[in-house]
Write an enzyme that holds these catalytic residues in place. Structure first.
Site, short mmCIF file in Angstrom:
data_model
loop_
_atom_site.label_atom_id
_atom_site.label_comp_id
_atom_site.label_asym_id
_atom_site.label_seq_id
_atom_site.Cartn_x
_atom_site.Cartn_y
_atom_site.Cartn_z
N SER A 87 0.81 -1.23 0.00
CA SER A 87 0.00 0.00 0.00
C SER A 87 0.85 1.27 0.00
O SER A 87 0.50 2.22 -0.72
CB SER A 87 -0.97 -0.01 1.19
OG SER A 87 -1.90 -1.03 1.02
N LYS A 145 -8.74 -6.36 10.69
CA LYS A 145 -9.90 -5.86 9.94
C LYS A 145 -11.22 -5.97 10.72
O LYS A 145 -12.08 -5.11 10.61
CB LYS A 145 -10.03 -6.62 8.61
CG LYS A 145 -8.97 -6.25 7.59
CD LYS A 145 -9.23 -6.99 6.29
CE LYS A 145 -8.22 -6.63 5.23
NZ LYS A 145 -8.52 -7.28 3.95
N ASP A 149 -12.56 -4.30 -1.00
CA ASP A 149 -12.06 -5.46 -1.78
C ASP A 149 -13.02 -5.87 -2.90
O ASP A 149 -12.58 -6.19 -4.01
CB ASP A 149 -11.81 -6.66 -0.86
CG ASP A 149 -10.45 -6.59 -0.17
OD1 ASP A 149 -9.63 -5.76 -0.59
OD2 ASP A 149 -10.23 -7.35 0.78
P1 NAP Z 1 -8.74 -16.66 4.54
O1 NAP Z 1 -9.91 -15.92 5.08
O2 NAP Z 1 -7.69 -17.13 5.47
O3 NAP Z 1 -9.29 -17.92 3.69
C1 NAP Z 1 -8.38 -18.85 3.15
C2 NAP Z 1 -9.09 -19.72 2.12
O4 NAP Z 1 -8.12 -20.61 1.53
C3 NAP Z 1 -10.17 -20.63 2.71
O5 NAP Z 1 -11.14 -20.86 1.74
C4 NAP Z 1 -9.36 -21.90 3.03
O6 NAP Z 1 -10.14 -23.07 3.11
C5 NAP Z 1 -8.51 -21.98 1.79
N1 NAP Z 1 -7.29 -22.78 1.94
C6 NAP Z 1 -6.25 -22.56 2.77
N2 NAP Z 1 -5.28 -23.48 2.58
C7 NAP Z 1 -5.74 -24.33 1.60
C8 NAP Z 1 -5.19 -25.47 0.95
N3 NAP Z 1 -3.99 -25.96 1.26
N4 NAP Z 1 -5.92 -26.06 -0.02
C9 NAP Z 1 -7.12 -25.57 -0.34
N5 NAP Z 1 -7.70 -24.49 0.22
C10 NAP Z 1 -7.00 -23.87 1.19
O7 NAP Z 1 -7.96 -15.77 3.46
P2 NAP Z 1 -8.56 -14.61 2.54
O8 NAP Z 1 -8.43 -13.31 3.23
O9 NAP Z 1 -9.91 -15.02 2.06
O10 NAP Z 1 -7.51 -14.62 1.33
C11 NAP Z 1 -7.53 -15.63 0.35
C12 NAP Z 1 -6.49 -15.29 -0.72
O11 NAP Z 1 -6.85 -14.07 -1.37
C13 NAP Z 1 -5.08 -15.04 -0.15
O12 NAP Z 1 -4.16 -15.63 -1.02
C14 NAP Z 1 -4.94 -13.55 -0.15
O13 NAP Z 1 -3.58 -13.13 -0.30
C15 NAP Z 1 -5.75 -13.18 -1.40
N6 NAP Z 1 -6.27 -11.81 -1.37
C16 NAP Z 1 -5.94 -11.00 -2.40
C17 NAP Z 1 -6.44 -9.72 -2.45
C18 NAP Z 1 -6.07 -8.84 -3.61
O14 NAP Z 1 -6.25 -7.62 -3.51
N7 NAP Z 1 -5.60 -9.39 -4.71
C19 NAP Z 1 -7.28 -9.24 -1.43
C20 NAP Z 1 -7.61 -10.11 -0.39
C21 NAP Z 1 -7.10 -11.41 -0.37
P3 NAP Z 1 -10.71 -23.57 4.53
O15 NAP Z 1 -11.94 -22.73 4.79
O16 NAP Z 1 -11.00 -25.00 4.33
O17 NAP Z 1 -9.61 -23.32 5.54
#
Ligand code: NAP
Length: 294
Positions: A26, A75, A111
């Site tokens: 950021s 958050k 987001d």
């Molecule tokens: P989160 O709330 O921690 O959720 C993680 C997700 O990944 C859950 O659905 C989890 O499944 C799944 N998961 C974790 N390990 C896994 C594995 N080994 N195999 C399959 N599924 C797995 O995280 P989040 O905030 O939603 O973020 C998710 C992704 O989006 C991250 O990579 C983050 O960096 C990215 N992101 C990007 C942006 C952007 O601006 N581009 C913004 C926000 C987030 P379970 O429910 O089964 O644990």
């Protein structure tokens, strides 16, 4: 500067609060726009534990901050501390943008906006009436489902390793959001989808696709958009597999850049774009980090 003049009279201040905060992109994004727009402002990373978070929020307006970005793990805490939140933040129970507005602390969640704005800019995609398949049901997936529903998506399918979390997202719009029980997601999950979104963390730690991957992609038409959320690394197993299956890949960096636009505009005023210069600057930072970790 005159003796009685405060730094906040001369410069507008904003920053990102997280734990950790040093790796946040950021500051680089906002400082690009500060320079480009000729705004007198500073944007800084602030590392702060949950125990001291409340004091920092209280102190912000007193030391001249216009507001903050909030990143992990604060958050939900930020949501709880706001006086007023946007409908998006209320539904997500999470805030990534704080604005100090007189004596009021306002919160927003950008987001969902960032994701949709990026798809329109990168691929001319609009969600109205479309069929969408999402892998993952964490915080980011929730914001995206919320944004897609608000933007008129026709049908949203969700598959997640923990199926109860996918099921919980059905409550956002029970007539349009449907959880799948099948994991890893198979051909029928992707059939007829206009947009496939990868919103799990699989691929962040150098995982290779193959047997462990959360998807089994069928051959796809090039009109199908395959959108990744991960931006570090920039190239992921999902993007490689989706491109090999024939779809049009869209990386995760654009969402990060677009979600920052409403933040900048709320604190500093000027409307800003995601231009080629910004993309190149942030890509260079990501690439140098990737090279450094090899
Ligand atoms: P989160 O709330 O921690 O959720 C993680 C997700 O990944 C859950 O659905 C989890 O499944 C799944 N998961 C974790 N390990 C896994 C594995 N080994 N195999 C399959 N599924 C797995 O995280 P989040 O905030 O939603 O973020 C998710 C992704 O989006 C991250 O990579 C983050 O960096 C990215 N992101 C990007 C942006 C952007 O601006 N581009 C913004 C926000 C987030 P379970 O429910 O089964 O644990």
């Amino acid at each position: 500067m005159h003796k009685s003049e405060k730094i906040s009279d001369k410069y507008q201040l904003a920053g990102v609060i997280g734990m950790p905060a040093a790796h946040s992109l950021s500051p680089a994004i906002h400082n690009y726009w500060i320079k480009k727009e000729g705004v007198s402002a500073f944007y800084v990373p602030i590392e702060m534990s949950a125990a001291d978070f409340r004091s920092l929020i209280d102190l912000g307006p007193k030391i001249g901050f216009r507001g903050y970005n909030i990143t992990a793990p604060h958050k939900e805490l930020a949501y709880a501390l706001c006086d007023v939140v946007s409908p998006e933040a209320e539904r997500a129970k999470s805030v990534n943008l704080i604005i100090f507005d007189g004596g009021t602390i306002r919160g927003d969640s950008t987001d969902g906006f960032g994701f949709i704005a990026n798809l329109e800019a990168e691929a001319g995609f609009t969600p109205d009436g479309k069929c969408i398949a999402i892998l993952g049901a964490g915080g980011a997936a929730r914001s995206i489902v919320d944004g897609l529903v608000a933007a008129g998506a026709g049908q949203i399918r969700i598959a997640n390793r923990t199926s109860s979390r996918a099921k919980a997202l059905e409550a956002i719009a029970p007539d349009r959001v449907h959880a799948s029980e099948v994991w890893p997601a198979e051909e029928s999950f992707f059939r007829g989808a206009d947009l496939i979104i990868h919103a799990t963390t699989f691929g962040m730690k150098g995982d290779n696709a193959g047997d462990n991957a959360p998807w089994r992609l069928p051959p796809l038409h090039r009109d199908v958009i395959a959108a990744e959320l991960i931006y570090a690394p920039l190239e992921t197993p999902f993007l490689r597999d989706a491109a090999a299956a024939g779809a049009t890949p869209v990386d995760g960096l654009g969402m990060l850049l677009h979600q920052a636009r409403p933040c900048f505009e709320a604190w500093f005023g000027p409307k800003v774009d995601v231009d080629a210069g910004l993309r190149a600057e942030i890509t260079a930072i990501l690439k140098s980090r990737e090279d450094g970790s090899k």
